[in-house]
Design a protein around this motif. Structure first.
Motif, mmCIF file in Angstrom:
data_model
loop_
_atom_site.group_PDB
_atom_site.id
_atom_site.type_symbol
_atom_site.label_atom_id
_atom_site.label_comp_id
_atom_site.label_asym_id
_atom_site.label_seq_id
_atom_site.Cartn_x
_atom_site.Cartn_y
_atom_site.Cartn_z
ATOM 1 N N ALA A 44 3.156 -3.687 4.175
ATOM 2 C CA ALA A 44 3.086 -5.096 3.777
ATOM 3 C C ALA A 44 2.611 -5.250 2.335
ATOM 4 N N LEU A 45 1.696 -4.404 1.907
ATOM 5 C CA LEU A 45 1.129 -4.523 0.564
ATOM 6 C C LEU A 45 1.954 -3.798 -0.490
ATOM 7 N N VAL A 46 2.452 -2.624 -0.157
ATOM 8 C CA VAL A 46 3.165 -1.811 -1.138
ATOM 9 C C VAL A 46 4.666 -1.932 -0.969
ATOM 10 N N GLY A 47 5.132 -1.994 0.277
ATOM 11 C CA GLY A 47 6.557 -2.118 0.544
ATOM 12 C C GLY A 47 7.302 -0.839 0.229
ATOM 13 N N PRO A 48 8.609 -0.946 0.059
ATOM 14 C CA PRO A 48 9.423 0.258 -0.159
ATOM 15 C C PRO A 48 9.202 0.898 -1.528
ATOM 16 N N ASP A 49 8.740 0.107 -2.505
ATOM 17 C CA ASP A 49 8.499 0.630 -3.846
ATOM 18 C C ASP A 49 7.081 1.189 -3.915
ATOM 19 N N GLU A 50 6.930 2.465 -3.598
ATOM 20 C CA GLU A 50 5.604 3.067 -3.556
ATOM 21 C C GLU A 50 5.012 3.295 -4.936
ATOM 22 N N GLU A 51 5.696 2.838 -5.972
ATOM 23 C CA GLU A 51 5.144 2.894 -7.321
ATOM 24 C C GLU A 51 4.626 1.533 -7.754
ATOM 25 N N ASP A 52 4.527 0.591 -6.822
ATOM 26 C CA ASP A 52 4.007 -0.757 -7.078
ATOM 27 C C ASP A 52 2.492 -0.653 -7.250
ATOM 28 N N VAL A 53 2.033 -0.658 -8.493
ATOM 29 C CA VAL A 53 0.621 -0.454 -8.795
ATOM 30 C C VAL A 53 -0.236 -1.559 -8.175
ATOM 31 N N ALA A 54 0.207 -2.810 -8.278
ATOM 32 C CA ALA A 54 -0.574 -3.914 -7.703
ATOM 33 C C ALA A 54 -0.686 -3.743 -6.179
ATOM 34 N N GLY A 55 0.385 -3.332 -5.538
ATOM 35 C CA GLY A 55 0.351 -3.105 -4.097
ATOM 36 C C GLY A 55 -0.571 -1.961 -3.725
ATOM 37 N N LEU A 56 -0.547 -0.898 -4.526
ATOM 38 C CA LEU A 56 -1.430 0.241 -4.265
ATOM 39 C C LEU A 56 -2.898 -0.142 -4.453
ATOM 40 N N VAL A 57 -3.184 -0.962 -5.460
ATOM 41 C CA VAL A 57 -4.560 -1.439 -5.658
ATOM 42 C C VAL A 57 -4.965 -2.324 -4.479
ATOM 43 N N ALA A 58 -4.059 -3.188 -4.043
ATOM 44 C CA ALA A 58 -4.347 -4.056 -2.895
ATOM 45 C C ALA A 58 -4.644 -3.214 -1.658
ATOM 46 N N TYR A 59 -3.877 -2.147 -1.450
ATOM 47 C CA TYR A 59 -4.105 -1.273 -0.295
ATOM 48 C C TYR A 59 -5.453 -0.563 -0.412
ATOM 49 N N SER A 60 -5.822 -0.174 -1.610
ATOM 50 C CA SER A 60 -7.123 0.490 -1.766
ATOM 51 C C SER A 60 -8.264 -0.488 -1.480
ATOM 52 N N ILE A 61 -8.089 -1.755 -1.828
ATOM 53 C CA ILE A 61 -9.107 -2.760 -1.506
ATOM 54 C C ILE A 61 -9.195 -2.929 0.009
ATOM 55 N N TYR A 62 -8.040 -2.963 0.678
ATOM 56 C CA TYR A 62 -8.022 -3.020 2.149
ATOM 57 C C TYR A 62 -8.786 -1.840 2.741
ATOM 58 N N LYS A 63 -8.540 -0.636 2.213
ATOM 59 C CA LYS A 63 -9.201 0.561 2.745
ATOM 60 C C LYS A 63 -10.707 0.507 2.500
ATOM 61 N N GLN A 64 -11.129 -0.020 1.359
ATOM 62 C CA GLN A 64 -12.566 -0.181 1.108
ATOM 63 C C GLN A 64 -13.175 -1.128 2.133
ATOM 64 N N ASN A 65 -12.484 -2.233 2.402
ATOM 65 C CA ASN A 65 -12.976 -3.181 3.398
ATOM 66 C C ASN A 65 -13.020 -2.559 4.785
ATOM 67 N N LYS A 66 -12.008 -1.760 5.109
ATOM 68 C CA LYS A 66 -11.970 -1.127 6.429
ATOM 69 C C LYS A 66 -13.126 -0.133 6.576
ATOM 70 N N ARG A 67 -13.357 0.639 5.555
ATOM 71 C CA ARG A 67 -14.478 1.595 5.612
ATOM 72 C C ARG A 67 -15.803 0.869 5.773
ATOM 73 N N ALA A 68 -15.967 -0.237 5.042
ATOM 74 C CA ALA A 68 -17.203 -1.019 5.171
ATOM 75 C C ALA A 68 -17.329 -1.576 6.588
ATOM 76 N N TRP A 69 -16.210 -2.053 7.152
ATOM 77 C CA TRP A 69 -16.225 -2.555 8.529
ATOM 78 C C TRP A 69 -16.620 -1.435 9.496
ATOM 79 N N LEU A 70 -16.032 -0.256 9.322
ATOM 80 C CA LEU A 70 -16.371 0.877 10.203
ATOM 81 C C LEU A 70 -17.844 1.244 10.099
ATOM 82 N N ASP A 71 -18.357 1.315 8.870
ATOM 83 C CA ASP A 71 -19.774 1.634 8.681
ATOM 84 C C ASP A 71 -20.664 0.594 9.346
#
Length: 159
Positions: A44-71
């Motif tokens: 949903a964030l990166v889509g088929p273009d895995e070189e989408d820098v904004a999408g990759l940054v958005a996904y990394s923010i999601y992962k940071q939030n997920k890790r914080a939720w898990l902790d």
């Protein structure tokens, strides 16, 4: 380190063999049926273009939030989340509103307004200026103390 019981596999985006819910607005990917599915939030964030820098940054923010939720989950409950709890989290994070929020945060981050800096901006740039002045003062004082110690022969060594 993230707990792994019932948590999606980082590489495949799946947890305990059950498929994750599809992210909003993404069609099913029949080429992946029967294979390991990818994380729907990544799609949903990166889509088929895995070189989408904004999408990759958005996904990394999601992962940071997920890790914080898990902790926080482990600290609060003393256990790793169940598969159902993890799936609920992922469903909540894959709504159109959350996906749009991650995209906005990524755009702000890439524009130089990291989310942590945006909160401070509401207080005005005065607090940043004051903090910078305090650091400058602390460095000047430290240099003055070292200069006085050298002048007094403190670092001359024992003879």
């Amino acid at each position: 380190m993230e707990p792994t019981s019932g948590v999606e596999n980082e590489a495949s985006g799946t947890g305990a063999g059950a498929p994750l819910p599809r992210a909003v607005g993404l069609p099913a990917r029949p080429e992946l049926e029967g294979e390991v599915e990818r994380n729907p939030i990544f799609d949903a964030l990166v889509g088929p273009d895995e070189e989408d820098v904004a999408g990759l940054v958005a996904y990394s923010i999601y992962k940071q939030n997920k890790r914080a939720w898990l902790d926080d989950f482990v600290k609060t409950t003393g256990r790793a989340p169940s598969e159902a709890e993890t799936r609920s989290y992922i469903i909540g994070e894959s709504t159109e509103r959350r996906i749009a929020t991650y995209r906005r945060l990524a755009a702000s981050t890439l524009a130089g307004d990291a989310p942590t800096r945006m909160a401070g901006r509401a207080k005005g740039s005065m607090s940043r200026t004051a903090a910078g002045a305090l650091w400058a003062l602390a460095i000047i004082v430290a240099l003055a103390v070292v200069g006085l110690a050298i002048h007094a022969g403190y670092f001359a060594g024992a003879k």
